[in-house]
Design a protein around this motif. Structure first.
Motif, PDB file in Angstrom:
ATOM      1  N   UNK A  91     -91.315 -19.894 -76.982  1.00 20.12           N
ATOM      2  CA  UNK A  91     -90.481 -19.597 -75.817  1.00 20.12           C
ATOM      3  C   UNK A  91     -89.242 -20.470 -75.894  1.00 20.12           C
ATOM      4  N   UNK A  92     -88.060 -19.849 -75.798  1.00 16.19           N
ATOM      5  CA  UNK A  92     -86.828 -20.614 -75.860  1.00 16.19           C
ATOM      6  C   UNK A  92     -85.792 -20.043 -74.898  1.00 16.19           C
ATOM      7  N   UNK A 122     -82.541 -19.478 -75.100  1.00 18.24           N
ATOM      8  CA  UNK A 122     -81.675 -18.481 -75.729  1.00 18.24           C
ATOM      9  C   UNK A 122     -82.035 -18.437 -77.200  1.00 18.24           C
ATOM     10  N   UNK A 159     -90.368 -15.269 -76.662  1.00 15.67           N
ATOM     11  CA  UNK A 159     -89.984 -14.958 -75.285  1.00 15.67           C
ATOM     12  C   UNK A 159     -88.899 -15.900 -74.804  1.00 15.67           C
ATOM     13  N   UNK A 160     -88.262 -15.469 -73.729  1.00 15.52           N
ATOM     14  CA  UNK A 160     -87.176 -16.242 -73.120  1.00 15.52           C
ATOM     15  C   UNK A 160     -87.744 -17.137 -72.029  1.00 15.52           C
TER      16      UNK A 160
END
Lengths: 328, 328
Positions: free
Chosen positions: A91-92, A94, A124-125
């Motif tokens: 998860x990041x 951007x 995922x964002x």
């Protein structure tokens, strides 16, 4: 066209050197399809690393990758399992190509070393974090659990203890008086553990119980004691301390010993061996090439007693608890 | 004594009704130890749900749990696999017992329904998110992949499409003119999908390719087309639309059709069937009790053509892309 999550996954995670025969279908479908060898249990472990809790958001992505994968492989090592596959959920905030590229460099270097194939995951964002699920094999009946220890068994650890906590103190800026080379060495020790895979395999049939030290020796040993319904006596003078840890502690041995007892994220193994297997242990570990140290013995009375040779100590110590820490 | 992560895990995640015989060792050791049936592949899928991206931080925890587990099971369904185990990595800002208790209620209700055992995971401190890894079995050679489709095969979907996007619009407060019962129904449709496990199993040996619709029909069908090197013609008048979706769209059928083509997180199956298997399909699905609809056909020319009966449409559509959304 906007760059989307599929392209990200494709570009960074489909190029890997490891290509195992037991992976029938890898990244790119709804599931991976895998083959577990006959006569083996599948061993599975999951670990999350969260920016601000387990690493700083601006930490070197290759080191974060190493730490994440190494800590997960360490759980397989603690069971005596042989690593095979890993799933990565990333998860990041951007899609950050520089970060991803460095992360993959660290991740795949370690995965390749252990012949582990990345078989899938999710991108995922959100706030930076990663969750890994590693899987491996172990022949039926040979797994090292936490529940087989008995009073009289000897307590061992691999490697040295305490360096991870010292490295974390440096990372958090709590130690400014150290030489830059010492500081750098300790930071590397915090990030770059070597999962004790060969040692774990060598301990099959020899150790009565085992686990890896992720939350501090005292805290983790407590799991063996609880599940095996025994107590422990530890001689703190036997704790394996690195020269760098002693330097970090200004040669205050007691401070170094306390760090060794509580330092989390060490990813060394703690295991117990019955008296009649001590000979076999020496032979087995000679092949694994890992230093092990006997630090005490299990006793019938529950709880942990710390001793300095024969003098009982009343040190108050607590384990490494992520919910109690505020590392950012 | 401070409540720590071990206690949290122990209290909430060790009490579950499912107790499978193929789980030799479950939560509480370094790894779970598991047994895969002979003659079967292991199918593995990982999904993350992040607060602010996939659900609102104040969403009903039981619904979040259902959505997370159902979406993951749906990946197994899309391969034709039988679910068996799940690992749960949960990251939360503080140990919140009310939230955990409700989350577990939703999670274990669904896990129990599908006889899935929670075998391990991790609980960490950080921004609210969860990552699940589900595992299941499928007999060798019977998995439904994305790459077996051929020109001439018919394209099917299970259930209705579009309701999830309509429900999300309600959740995000973008639709205020709806009756409260309609709004509530659509919100439930967004959160509470039913993974098509029986349908997926029924499609073994019948479908030439399959996947589940997580990023929108058009986007996901594209994966089958790309991996199978074919194109598709879809008749938008055949798209299965619920009465509630039509009501939501003010009976603007074109708007409802566009939602059906792009709505993500539907967790219905999209699959392709060769002409000679269409009879077998009807028989097989009668047992699974799932509505399926033929919406078009695969063609040799790459790309997707949308038609309104025989009239070609030039609608510009994009898929559901989490990196492109800002749902909070």
């Amino acid at each position: 066209m906007a760059r989307n999550e599929f392209e990200l996954i494709t570009r960074y995670f489909e190029n890997q050197a490891v290509n195992r025969k037991d992976v029938t279908l890898s990244i790119g479908d709804d599931c991976a399809l895998l083959e577990v060898p006959a006569g083996c249990h599948l061993a599975v472990s999951t670990d999350s690393l969260v920016a601000g809790t387990h690493f700083l958001a601006d930490a070197d992505p290759a080191l974060v990758a190493h730490k994440a994968l190494a800590s997960n492989i360490s759980d397989l090592a603690a069971m005596g399992a042989t690593p095979a596959w890993v799933s990565l959920a990333l998860t990041m905030p951007e899609p950050d190509e520089t970060w991803l590229s460095e992360f993959c460099r660290g991740f795949f270097a370690l995965a390749e070393y252990y012949n582990i194939e990345l078989i899938g995951g999710d991108t995922t964002k959100g706030p930076l974090s990663l969750t890994l699920t590693v899987q491996g094999f172990i022949p039926h009946g040979q797994a090292l659990t936490r529940r087989g220890a008995k009073a009289g068994d000897w307590i061992y650890v691999t490697g040295n203890l305490g360096d991870s906590a010292a490295g974390l103190a440096v990372i958090l800026g709590q130690e400014n008086g150290l030489s830059s080379s010492l500081a750098e060495t300790l930071v590397q020790r915090h990030y770059i553990s070597q999962p004790r895979v060969l040692a774990g395999q060598a301990l099959r049939g020899i150790a009565s119980a085992a686990l890896d030290i992720s939350d501090g020796l005292i805290s983790d040993l407590g799991h063996i004691l609880k599940q095996s319904q025994v107590g422990a006596e530890i001689d703190v003078t036997k704790l394996p301390l690195s020269p760098e840890l002693l330097q970090f502690a200004g040669h205050n041995v007691e401070q170094a010993q306390k760090l060794a007892l509580t330092s989390g994220e060490e990813y060394e193994l703690c295991f117990t061996v019955p008296e009649h297997n001590r000979g076999a242990l020496d032979t087995a570990l000679a092949h694994a090439g890992v230093k092990v140290t006997c630090i005490g013995q299990l006793v019938p009375a529950l709880g942990v007693t710390l001793k300095n040779s024969d003098v009982e100590l009343d040190w108050q110590l607590t384990g490494w608890d992520h919910f109690a820490h505020q590392n950012n």
